[in-house]
Design an enzyme around this catalytic site. Structure first.
Site, short mmCIF file in Angstrom:
data_model
loop_
_atom_site.label_atom_id
_atom_site.label_comp_id
_atom_site.label_asym_id
_atom_site.label_seq_id
_atom_site.Cartn_x
_atom_site.Cartn_y
_atom_site.Cartn_z
CG ASP A 1 -1.92 1.05 1.29
OD1 ASP A 1 -2.40 1.45 0.22
OD2 ASP A 1 -2.28 1.49 2.41
CG HIS B 1 -6.19 5.00 -1.45
ND1 HIS B 1 -5.07 4.51 -0.84
CD2 HIS B 1 -6.19 4.49 -2.70
CE1 HIS B 1 -4.41 3.74 -1.68
NE2 HIS B 1 -5.07 3.71 -2.83
N GLY B 2 -8.79 5.96 1.80
CA GLY B 2 -9.35 6.80 2.85
C GLY B 2 -10.83 6.57 3.07
CG ASN C 1 -6.99 1.10 -0.29
OD1 ASN C 1 -7.44 0.24 -1.04
ND2 ASN C 1 -5.77 1.57 -0.42
O1 G3H Z 1 -3.21 5.08 3.70
C1 G3H Z 1 -2.32 4.93 4.55
C2 G3H Z 1 -2.44 3.89 5.58
O2 G3H Z 1 -3.44 4.21 6.50
C3 G3H Z 1 -1.09 3.62 6.19
O3 G3H Z 1 -0.79 4.30 7.37
O4 G3H Z 1 1.72 4.45 7.35
O5 G3H Z 1 0.44 4.57 9.49
O6 G3H Z 1 0.62 2.41 8.23
P1 G3H Z 1 0.57 3.90 8.16
P1 13P Z 2 -8.29 5.14 6.05
O1 13P Z 2 -7.27 4.93 7.12
O2 13P Z 2 -8.79 6.54 6.04
O3 13P Z 2 -9.35 4.11 6.07
O4 13P Z 2 -7.51 4.95 4.64
C1 13P Z 2 -6.89 3.74 4.37
C2 13P Z 2 -6.13 3.77 3.11
O5 13P Z 2 -6.42 4.51 2.19
C3 13P Z 2 -5.01 2.85 2.98
O6 13P Z 2 -4.35 3.01 1.78
ZN ZN Z 3 -4.46 5.07 1.11
#
Ligand code: G3H
Ligand code: 13P
Ligand code: ZN
Length: 276
Positions: A77, A199-200, A221
């Site tokens: 990811d 995402h998000g 995601n």
């Molecule tokens: O989209 C990003 C993910 O939520 C990853 O977050 O770098 O804290 O694992 P992290």
């Molecule tokens: P959220 O943490 O907002 O659910 O997003 C996750 C994400 O996009 C991981 O790539």
């Molecule tokens: Zn993401």
């Protein structure tokens, strides 16, 4: 069983892509998929892989995925670093994301093509337009919505297997307060002949997710909502029970995260699709 991103994203529903970083989170995701008979993607960010150990995480996760009957992809990811891409490919990940979305258009194209070359044929997710909020190590101060024209030019130059878009989604929201731009999503999805990724999604309401799936989103995601349920259950267990065996508490956290994953599988429409 291991499944390719290409086959996973072929349905008329979205496949949930859940973030993992340790044994309990991998187990919670697989158990949720098994109970719901849903195809899944287990993904890990660069910082999660640094935390768990990239090769160690790959070995554990791939083994667990090989043992289950449901189809599961193992995905990098928000890869920003070509060396991480190389190590993920070598370790057996079934797909990778190269996120060049914070770079100017030409640099995004350049690094995306470099990642494609390195990935030696395994499916690749790319991103055009930048999300507001936290994107791994990079802070985007303001969202840059995906422009349909730019997305089309980017698609023609890079031909990704999945394309992440910025349509009002944003990372890291523990409350469902975001508003998606469906007019923009419609325009993008009518032009781009590749599965689109949201995402998000932790900050997006269930009804908006369902509408986004109808309009062409095929990978969703989700991280923050899973972390929240895991951590709150862990805290509750520690507050209520003085047992010093960590497994007593981690089991509760795993169960809570599994339930959140099951809820999100329902919203994606992927339940019951594992063996179809
Ligand atoms: O989209 C990003 C993910 O939520 C990853 O977050 O770098 O804290 O694992 P992290
Ligand atoms: P959220 O943490 O907002 O659910 O997003 C996750 C994400 O996009 C991981 O790539
Ligand atoms: Zn993401």
């Amino acid at each position: 069983m291991l499944a390719s991103l290409k086959t996973l994203l072929r349905g008329d529903y979205a496949v949930p892509a859940f973030n993992a970083y340790n044994t309990e989170t991998v187990q919670a995701i697989i158990q949720a998929g098994e109970e719901s008979e849903s195809p899944l993607i287990i993904q890990a960010s660069e910082s999660a892989l640094e935390y768990a150990g990239l090769e160690e995480f790959a070995a554990y996760t791939l083994q667990a995925v090989k043992k289950t009957r449901i189809p599961v992809g193992v995905h990098l990811d928000h890869g920003k670093n070509l060396d991480t891409v190389k190590r993920c490919v070598k370790s057996g990940f079934t797909s990778i994301m190269l996120d060049g979305s914070s770079k100017p258009f030409n640099e995004n194209v350049k690094i995306s093509l470099q990642a494609k070359k390195i990935s030696g044929g395994i499916p690749i997710e790319l991103e055009i337009g930048a999300l507001a909020g936290k994107e791994d190590y990079v802070e985007e101060k303001k969202a840059r919505y995906t422009s349909p024209e730019e997305a089309m030019r980017f698609y023609r130059l890079t031909k990704p297997d999945a394309l992440a878009v910025s349509i009002g989604n944003s990372h890291g929201w523990s409350e469902k307060k975001l508003k998606l731009n469906f007019k923009l999503l419609k325009e993008i999805s009518s032009e781009i002949p590749t599965p689109l990724v949201l995402h998000g999604s932790s900050g997006v309401s269930d009804s908006q997710i369902k509408r986004a799936v109808k309009l062409g989103i095929r990978k969703i995601n989700m991280d923050t909502q899973l972390r929240k349920s895991f951590t709150l259950a862990l805290k509750k267990s520690l507050d209520e029970n003085s047992d010093i065996n960590p497994r007593t508490h981690l089991e509760k956290a795993r169960e809570a995260m599994k339930k959140t994953c099951i809820g999100r599988i329902k919203v994606c429409g992927s339940g019951g699709k594992a063996f179809k």
